[in-house]
Design an enzyme around this catalytic site. Structure first.
Site, short mmCIF file in Angstrom:
data_model
loop_
_atom_site.label_atom_id
_atom_site.label_comp_id
_atom_site.label_asym_id
_atom_site.label_seq_id
_atom_site.Cartn_x
_atom_site.Cartn_y
_atom_site.Cartn_z
N SER A 231 60.18 -9.96 -48.61
CA SER A 231 60.25 -9.14 -47.40
C SER A 231 59.43 -9.85 -46.31
O SER A 231 58.84 -10.89 -46.56
CB SER A 231 59.67 -7.76 -47.66
OG SER A 231 58.27 -7.87 -47.81
N LYS A 232 59.41 -9.24 -45.16
CA LYS A 232 58.68 -9.80 -44.01
C LYS A 232 57.23 -10.10 -44.35
O LYS A 232 56.62 -10.99 -43.78
CB LYS A 232 58.72 -8.80 -42.86
CG LYS A 232 59.91 -8.97 -41.95
CD LYS A 232 59.66 -8.14 -40.71
CE LYS A 232 60.90 -7.98 -39.85
NZ LYS A 232 61.49 -9.20 -39.39
#
Ligand code: GLU
Length: 461
Positions: A231-232
């Site tokens: 994820s980010k």
């Protein structure tokens, strides 16, 4: 071989999606087959023209060319509706008014593992608008043949009669995908593992149509270095972010291709042509692959340097224009080339260049800690001695600056860093820069002496 990438355009293209697109592309190009791009735009609110363009843009940047025009799934709606009607007419599907509560009640009665059969809720007529359309799951078993995971057999008795269209007749995902893949003659469906649970339902649609299903390959999810879903939080998680962070498309393609593919470790440099030749979906691991940006960075650095100084200078000039530093480099082509030459070993993305070498163009940066440490009263005599040495040099080149300053260190009986670091901070404003002799030579004698004087004046104050 006909393969496809079928993104739902909900925003930026995630690196997991990019990997699926790449594997499809490699398979098509290797086999001389066709790579179809189908935009699954049935969620009309999210499938805005901008979101569609983002996907196309990311694929273009990666240079993954598709064959023909992108195919918009919404254009097939009449066909989907016709198939739903056909399945109803053939009694392979039925309309059912069953609610989620009805399904729960059914499971309470028959056991949780028993697939829901909605016969009791089937509406008598096939009249449109009365009840969602469910496909009848026949007896027997459904086998998913997967090139990555091997065969998985599902007992049909455990599968709910899947809903294939809403009450208003609008088709649902599992129906639409199966029909579109079938109609497009897709031979291999290569996609993320998050779709694994959909595959048996899609196989039921093929079976109901009496059609031969494609082969499947479900790619394991990408994890970050900490073993959690990518994820980010792990840094750049989309193609757009990778581009903005200064990666080169070829390095990204190289890295994504090797992620979890058993043929080479993920730090090997392999050209696109070689990837096309060697890629083998059967060797993709079924374990989650680790997307490690530090490895990508390292690989990217190698791709950057492989461009040669002139190529890299052009790449960096383009990036500086695009990132708002264009004015600082206007008319300074020679300095830019030198700056690139002396920075190339220390940068891994084009984004790394300006923080490292921008001071050559715009003056020293403001790093108070570095100044306090290296331009303090204790280091001032050394910096003064450096100034004297440099001002009396006959020729001002990397070699002459290097030779003279090393001799000075010996003469002063000082530690090298107590002589070189004050000079570095005087020139760059900070303690990290390309080589200090190289930086001085790039700036030239006048500018070097000017910056030393300013530093001496500042530290005396
Ligand atoms: N549209 C689906 C998605 O973006 C993928 C469908 C498929 O590959 O079968 O998740």
């Amino acid at each position: 071989m006909r393969v496809r990438f079928a993104p739902s355009p909900t925003g930026a293209l995630h690196v997991g999606g990019a990997r699926a697109a790449l594997y499809n592309w490699l398979m098509a190009r290797q086999s001389g087959g066709t790579f179809v791009l189908r935009i699954e735009d049935t969620d009309r609110e999210r499938s805005t023209p901008e979101n569609i363009e983002q996907i196309l843009d990311a694929l273009r940047w990666l240079d993954l060319d598709w064959d023909g025009e992108p195919d918009l799934q919404t254009t097939h709606e009449q066909r989907h509706r016709a198939v739903v009607q056909q399945l109803l007419d053939e009694d392979k599907a039925y309309r059912s008014t069953a609610t989620a509560d009805d399904v729960r009640a059914y499971k309470d009665e028959h056991g949780a593992g028993v697939g829901f059969r909605g016969a009791e809720h089937a509406t008598r007529s096939h009249e449109e608008g009365v009840g969602a359309v469910r496909l009848r799951v026949p007896e027997g078993e459904t086998v998913v043949r997967d090139l990555v995971r091997g065969d998985t057999t599902f007992q049909n008795v455990h599968m709910d009669d899947p809903v294939i269209a809403r009450a208003d007749g609008s088709p649902l995902y599992n129906l639409a995908v199966a029909i579109d893949d079938h109609d497009a003659g897709i031979t291999h469906v290569v996609r993320g593992e998050d779709h694994l649970s959909n595959t048996p339902k899609q196989l039921l649609v093929y079976a109901a149509l009496g059609a031969e299903p494609p082969a499947f390959a479900h790619l394991p999810l990408l994890h970050g270095p900490d073993g959690k879903k990518l994820s980010k939080r792990h840094g750049a998680a989309s193609v757009q972010e990778l581009r903005d962070a200064g990666y080169l498309p070829d390095a990204v393609v190289n890295y994504l291709a090797l992620l979890g593919w058993g043929d080479a470790d993920d730090e090997t440099e392999i050209s696109r042509g070689e990837l096309v030749k060697r890629f083998d979906i059967g060797r993709v691991s079924k374990n989650p692959a680790r997307f490690d940006e530090t490895k990508l960075k390292w690989l990217n650095g190698r791709y950057l340097r492989a461009q040669g100084v002139d190529g890299l200078t052009a790449t960096i000039a383009g990036h500086l224009q695009a990132s708002g530093h264009g004015d600082a480099i206007i008319g300074r082509d020679e300095l830019l080339r030198t700056a690139v030459e002396i920075s190339q070993e220390k940068i891994q993305t084009v984004d790394d260049f300006w923080p490292l070498a921008g001071f050559l163009f715009t003056g020293p940066v403001d790093d108070e800690k570095a100044r306090d440490k290296w331009l303090d009263a204790g280091h001032q005599p050394n910096l003064e001695a450096v100034r004297d040495t440099l001002s009396s040099l006959e020729e001002f080149s990397v070699a002459s600056v290097d030779g003279a300053l090393r001799a000075l260190v010996a003469e002063l009986g000082a530690k090298a860093k107590d002589v070189f670091q004050p000079l570095r901070v005087a020139l760059a404003g900070t303690a990290v820069s390309p080589g200090v002799f190289e930086s001085a030579a790039a700036l030239g004698r006048d500018e070097t002496l000017r910056r030393i004087d300013a530093a001496l004046a500042g530290s005396a104050a």
